[in-house]
Design an enzyme around this catalytic site. Structure first.
Site, short mmCIF file in Angstrom:
data_model
loop_
_atom_site.label_atom_id
_atom_site.label_comp_id
_atom_site.label_asym_id
_atom_site.label_seq_id
_atom_site.Cartn_x
_atom_site.Cartn_y
_atom_site.Cartn_z
N ARG A 181 0.08 5.12 11.20
CA ARG A 181 -1.31 4.75 11.39
C ARG A 181 -1.58 3.42 11.81
NH1 ARG A 181 -1.38 8.97 7.12
NH2 ARG A 181 -0.63 7.45 5.44
N GLU A 205 0.74 -1.42 -0.11
CA GLU A 205 0.00 0.02 0.05
C GLU A 205 0.72 1.29 0.07
OE1 GLU A 205 -3.29 0.03 2.93
OE2 GLU A 205 -3.48 -1.93 2.91
N ASP A 207 -5.80 -6.46 7.23
CA ASP A 207 -7.04 -6.27 7.73
C ASP A 207 -8.13 -6.12 6.73
OD1 ASP A 207 -6.43 -3.91 6.46
OD2 ASP A 207 -6.07 -2.63 8.25
N GLU A 224 -9.75 -3.56 5.42
CA GLU A 224 -9.28 -2.67 4.23
C GLU A 224 -8.38 -3.13 3.41
OE1 GLU A 224 -11.47 0.10 3.66
OE2 GLU A 224 -12.20 -0.34 5.33
N ASP A 264 -2.38 -4.62 3.54
CA ASP A 264 -2.17 -4.96 4.87
C ASP A 264 -3.13 -6.05 5.32
OD1 ASP A 264 -0.71 -2.69 4.98
OD2 ASP A 264 -2.20 -1.30 5.80
N HIS A 317 -0.47 -3.59 11.47
CA HIS A 317 1.04 -3.07 11.78
C HIS A 317 1.64 -3.25 13.20
CE1 HIS A 317 -1.09 -0.53 8.81
NE2 HIS A 317 -0.25 -0.84 8.07
N TYR A 330 5.45 2.35 10.49
CA TYR A 330 4.14 3.10 9.98
C TYR A 330 3.28 3.93 11.17
CZ TYR A 330 0.24 3.74 7.07
OH TYR A 330 -0.59 4.26 6.18
#
Length: 767
Positions: free
Chosen positions: A289, A9, A84, A86, A82, A332, A287
DNA sequence: CAGTGAGCGAGCTTCCGCTTGACTT
């Protein structure tokens, strides 16, 4: 032909991973989501099973076509977005948009960026989890339906361009409800009794402060206690010593980083995220976020090494923290320095400060507990039922506190008593020097700061790390809330002091309840919140997200079909929308304050086209007068006196050189108008009370500044050197240019100026 | 830069989450 294409991403992540994978692997980035629901219309075919209509986002067209080209030449494509909901959806959208074939497309995941983790992922590929993708689709479609059906209701019933949504409307409600709590709060007073003792035979330096283990609701009770203390003898009844410990806080997540950067460094949410982004892109931190508290095994070892080297092995304690956050997806690691051996990094002053905070927090999380010796002394008298208690905390071993201690917002003004105590024994006679009964008021609940609002949202499971900052920005942009500082209120309190055999009374005063950089609702925010709460209570319910998340989980598990979930939600929701549109009147906010003593006409405050206003005279009065409410005034709370005062402006303050001076409040605050010029009133001047002489002083200062504004004028090359708000600068036509550090503005030559301008233009075009 | 407050109506506004620049001051 290339062998392997890995798509992640983030481009910064791509760079790191490429290094780990080496030969045969090309790593590219999708820059987040590449497709979204169509921006035109709803983007959802409601009648057709809520079929989503996806389009490639305008700013992603280039990325997608590039990825498509590379993918065609690759033998295997690894979708490494990632781990998850999303991320799974991004993988699926990539597969669809790049038209990847099932046979050579593999889905891999890793939640820490280390060589081991990536190699492990490559050797354990899987398929895209369609159920998880459908759960994301349900999330996306629900948010679009809520946002794009509720917002138009607000346009019609409140005011155009407003917005509502699952996340922002809950956030707004928190701010408005807190404001109402604050306004409804009534301080209650209590008396606490504090005494100063000196151990018999000792000097002033051995003084002990102790507090009575009982508080009094009334002044009478407090005085009665002091009366009983007259001539009383005191001795130490008991000494209790015990050991206490403190554990370090866990490493940073997005939310806790935002909170601590706000409290310790004074950064706004946006500042924190910007600086963190730079640190991440420079490879200094992981990361930024994230909702995970996890640290990679490698970093745990690195922390242990760094702590041992800097402070000794007894300061190290390896810890694993488990998240308690509702709905955490933990794709993350926690936010930590990439290399824990680096205590500082290169960068701007702000980036360095933020890095240092992250370094300390990470290191502290892997350090030993702090150990405290807590001493509690009980001082009693045969004349009293209650005892005075003195407590002291002494640090035996600092542990993590050597590096870091977490700060608190709104610590209140309860002062701590002495932290050190002299050596004392049971039975020691204690001579009272002064015994005071002090009136104390309970504190109103604190308004939210940006950071504490995020904390609350996270606790409720509303919003995600990538959106906390932008959600709060939306509340600002819509005019729903305003960030402000307000001074506290001065309050008088009584203090009865017993010294010798005399009780004396002093009335003291104290300022409390000051708010710095807090979120206050604006009238339009209150209006929107009340409208939504009244008509769409289920949406602004704080549990709405949590409940719907549980449904999304069922979709992810495969026990619920995504569009059946949406259907069940949408039918009643849409009915409510239609009913509200048909039945409710245009929402207004209006209060009648009373009568204007001069004209005897009614004074009202209401929401106007351009914001809240006060009005003298009813709607059908042809002579009615209007004035905007001042910043910080709310329709809900403004008084008649305050409203009438607003009508005193604009007023003629006096004259200067035969020209009138008028004082008024405009869009940009209070100002003086003189000879067509607008001169801002500073904070020191009150527009209602400023007199002629003070105004003239301001006007003279203004002209003095204007005279000094032009340092150099070089009409030949069309350039002026001016004094601006941030110091001297060069002006050529519409363009402004900085003067480099160390160059005196006064001594600039034509050649030098042209050189500066050329350099800055060159630098700009390079970018 | 420093003022507005009637009503009409065309055309526009808007969500949440995942990522960076491209813009301006």
């Amino acid at each position: 032909m290339i062998e392997n294409l890995v798509i992640v991403e983030s481009p910064a992540k791509a760079k790191t991973i490429e290094k780990f994978l080496g030969e045969g692997f090309t790593v590219k980035s999708s820059f987040g989501h590449i497709r979204d629901l169509s921006k035109k219309n709803l983007g959802i075919d409601i009648e057709n099973g809520f079929e989503p209509h996806y389009t490639i986002s305008e700013d992603k067209k280039k990325v997608v076509s590039e990825l498509k080209t590379v993918a065609k030449r690759a033998s295997t494509i690894w979708l490494a977005s990632d781990e998850d909901r999303e991320g799974e959806a991004i993988a699926w959208h990539l597969k669809e948009a790049l038209e990847l074939s099932e046979s050579n497309t593999k889905r891999i995941v890793f939640n820490e960026i280390t060589k081991d983790a990536i190699e492990h992922a490559i050797s354990n590929p899987r398929k895209i989890e369609t159920n998880l993708v459908m759960a994301q689709q349900a999330r996306r479609v629900l948010d679009r339906l809520v946002g794009f059906e509720l917002s138009p209701v607000l346009w019609k019933k409140v005011r155009p361009k407003l917005s509502a949504g699952r996340v922002q409307s809950a956030a707004l409600r928190l701010v408005v409800e807190r404001e109402r709590e604050v306004l409804a709060f009534e301080a209650k007073s209590q008396y606490r009794v504090v005494a100063q003792f000196i151990p018999n035979g000792e000097s002033q330096e051995s003084m002990v402060e102790a507090e009575l283990d009982c508080k009094f609701e009334t002044e009478e009770e407090a005085i009665a206690l002091l009366e009983r203390c007259k001539g009383a003898s005191f001795k130490i009844e008991e000494i209790e010593e015990r050991e206490g410990s403190r554990t370090p806080p866990p490493p940073f997540t997005t939310s806790t980083l935002q909170q601590e950067a706000s409290r310790k460094l004074g950064f706004s949410l946006n500042q924190t995220m910007r600086y963190a982004q730079s640190l991440y892109e420079a490879g200094h931190i992981t990361y930024m976020r994230t909702d995970s508290l996890n640290l990679s095994k490698l970093s745990l070892a690195a922390a242990k090494g760094a702590i041992t080297e800097l402070y000794g092995a007894n300061y190290s304690k390896v810890r694993n923290f488990k998240t308690k956050t509702k709905g955490a997806q933990e794709a993350h690691e926690a936010i930590r320095p990439t290399y824990l051996s680096n205590q500082t990094v290169e960068g701007t002053a702000q980036e360095k400060k933020l890095y240092n905070l992250i370094w300390k927090r990470t290191i502290a999380s892997q350090m030993s507990n702090a150990k405290l010796a807590i001493t509690k002394i009980e001082i009693s008298s045969p004349k009293l039922q209650n005892s005075f208690i003195a407590t002291a905390e002494r640090l035996i071993f600092d542990g993590f506190l050597r590096v870091y201690s977490e700060s608190k917002e709104d610590e209140g003004d309860s002062q701590e008593l002495a932290t050190t105590l002299p050596q004392l024994d049971i039975g020691q006679i204690m001579d009272p020097i002064a015994i005071k009964a002090i009136e104390r008021f309970s504190q109103k609940p604190p308004r939210y700061s940006e950071a504490s609002l995020v904390k609350k949202l996270e606790e409720l499971g509303i919003g995600r790390p990538s959106t906390y900052a932008s959600t709060v920005s939306t509340l600002h942009q819509r005019g729903y809330v305003i960030k402000e500082s307000r001074p506290g209120e001065k309050r008088e309190f009584k203090e009865h002091t017993l010294m010798g055999n005399e009780i004396s009374l002093k009335v003291k005063s104290q300022v409390s309840g000051a708010e710095k950089g807090k979120l206050f609702p604006e009238d339009i925010g209150i209006l929107v919140n009340d409208f939504l709460s009244e008509n769409f209570s289920s949406i602004v319910d704080y549990n709405f997200t949590a409940e719907i998340e549980a449904q999304f989980d069922k979709v992810a598990e495969g026990s619920l079909v995504w569009n059946q979930l949406i259907d069940k939600f949408y039918r009643p929701f849409n009915k409510l929308v239609e009913e509200t549109l048909a039945q409710t009147k245009h929402a207004t906010l209006e209060r009648v304050l009373g009568k204007d003593p001069v004209s005897q006409k009614e004074v009202i405050v209401r929401m106007g086209k351009y914001g809240p206003l006060a009005q003298i005279g009813s709607a059908d009065d042809s002579d009615k007068k209007f004035v905007s409410l001042a910043k910080g005034q709310l329709i809900e709370t403004i008084t008649l006196q305050e409203a009438l005062k607003l009508f005193e402006l604009p007023r003629v303050v006096g004259s200067y050189n035969d020209q009138e001076i008028v004082c008024a409040i405009g869009r940009y605050g209070p100002y003086l108008r003189y000879k067509g010029k607008f001169i801002s009133l500073g904070k020191e001047n009150d527009p209602y009370t400023i007199n002629e002489q003070e105004s003239i002083d301001l006007i003279e200062q203004y002209f003095e500044r204007e005279r000094k504004k032009v340092i150099l004028s070089l009409p030949k090359i069309g350039v002026e050197v001016l004094n601006g708000r941030y110091g001297p600068y060069i002006k050529r036509g519409k363009d402004n240019f900085r003067i480099p550090k160390g160059i005196e503005a006064e001594g600039l030559t034509v050649e030098k100026i042209e050189e500066i301008i050329e350099k800055q233009i060159a630098k700009k075009s390079k970018k």
